[in-house]
Design a protein around this motif. Structure first.
Motif, PDB file in Angstrom:
ATOM      1  N   TYR A 112      -2.690  38.413  63.410  1.00 33.53           N
ATOM      2  CA  TYR A 112      -2.364  39.844  63.316  1.00 33.53           C
ATOM      3  C   TYR A 112      -2.461  40.502  64.693  1.00 33.53           C
ATOM      4  O   TYR A 112      -1.565  41.260  65.102  1.00 33.53           O
ATOM      5  CB  TYR A 112      -3.315  40.517  62.336  1.00 33.53           C
ATOM      6  N   ALA A 115       0.380  39.213  67.036  1.00 37.65           N
ATOM      7  CA  ALA A 115       1.677  39.790  66.681  1.00 37.65           C
ATOM      8  C   ALA A 115       1.748  41.274  67.047  1.00 37.65           C
ATOM      9  O   ALA A 115       2.740  41.734  67.623  1.00 37.65           O
ATOM     10  CB  ALA A 115       1.938  39.596  65.188  1.00 37.65           C
ATOM     11  N   SER A 116       0.686  42.016  66.723  1.00 41.03           N
ATOM     12  CA  SER A 116       0.667  43.456  67.018  1.00 41.03           C
ATOM     13  C   SER A 116       0.728  43.718  68.514  1.00 41.03           C
ATOM     14  O   SER A 116       1.472  44.586  68.988  1.00 41.03           O
ATOM     15  CB  SER A 116      -0.591  44.101  66.429  1.00 41.03           C
ATOM     16  N   PHE A 119       4.216  42.601  69.882  1.00 39.42           N
ATOM     17  CA  PHE A 119       5.273  43.472  69.363  1.00 39.42           C
ATOM     18  C   PHE A 119       5.280  44.820  70.078  1.00 39.42           C
ATOM     19  O   PHE A 119       6.337  45.294  70.526  1.00 39.42           O
ATOM     20  CB  PHE A 119       5.093  43.676  67.859  1.00 39.42           C
TER      21      PHE A 119
END
Length: 266
Positions: A112, A115-116, A119
């Motif tokens: 998580y 990815a965060s 991104f």
């Protein structure tokens, strides 16, 4: 409504001058918004897991570094190379062994955060890349988002009958989405033709603008689905009457990311 209007006026007074100045002020704005957006995502995850503060700090530092040096550092330009992915893997996965406590930090948390972080770093670095092309392109993609969102809302309230995606966003309608994309295509094209005035085929500009408008609405739904999963109405209340940073920039982020795919055409 009064609070919402006041907040909007303050946002405009702060954001527009920084956008128009470009350069370092715009980059500082991008970093600040990315940090706030990352905090909102981390706070959501902390509803299910007690993420160690050190991993939060590492995520913030990564975002700052990737955006601050995203346009001139040797391994980050318009694409990312293996170095940054290797560093991310090591920094976020090795603590699984070092911390050795699934209640505090587990593989879901690691993935998580990776990815965060990646991104948001790529997304806000994308805004800088677009601004480097010229502030008119920032205005162009902002017009697509604002016109699409505004008229999708208005059209849905006036003639909306068929739900677009009721499980994710119950208030959005097919009719509103169509009206939003039509207006969100026509007005930005007029701006593009009058202000940017390049020699591209107008049909290509129309098709790309329409695509960007549709992708913006899909981006809104993507961020709404995340909120649905964590059972929250807004990402935060940092902007009174408007919610969080990601509540305001959800569509724009996806429009900017998609725009980059066509930057050599437009």
């Amino acid at each position: 409504m009064k609070t919402r209007i006041i907040s909007a006026i303050i946002m405009i007074m702060v954001v527009i001058p920084l956008v128009l100045m470009g350069g370092l002020p715009f980059k500082v704005l991008a970093i600040a918004l990315a940090i706030l957006g990352l905090k909102e995502l981390i706070d959501l995850r902390k509803k299910e897991s007690d993420i160690p503060i050190v991993m939060e700090v590492i995520s913030y530092l990564f975002v700052i570094f990737l955006i601050a040096f995203g346009n001139n550092y040797y391994f980050i330009d318009y694409s990312l190379t293996y170095q940054i992915f290797i560093i991310l893997f090591l920094v976020f996965l090795l603590p699984l062994v070092l911390i050795n406590n699934n209640e505090k930090y587990n593989i879901k948390d690691a993935l998580y955060l990776m990815a965060s972080t990646l991104f948001l770093a790529i997304s806000f670095n994308t805004f800088i890349l677009i601004e480097n092309m010229g502030v008119v392109y920032i205005i162009y993609i902002a017009l697509i988002t604002v016109m699409t969102d505004t008229f999708a809302y208005a059209g849905g309230n006036l003639i909306g009958r068929h739900k677009l995606c009721p499980k994710i966003s119950p208030n959005k309608t097919v009719e509103g989405a169509v009206i939003g994309s039509l207006v969100g295509t026509v007005i930005p094209i007029m701006f593009y033709d009058l202000i940017i005035t390049t020699n591209e085929n107008i049909l290509v500009v129309v098709l790309i603008t329409l695509l960007l408008s549709i992708v913006g609405q899909l981006g809104d739904l993507v961020f709404s689905s995340i909120k649905r999963y964590y059972k929250v109405k807004d990402y935060s209340n940092i902007i009174p009457g408007h919610g969080g940073i990601l509540d305001r920039l959800d569509s724009l982020i996806f429009v900017a990311l998609t725009f980059i795919l066509f930057m050599n055409i437009l």
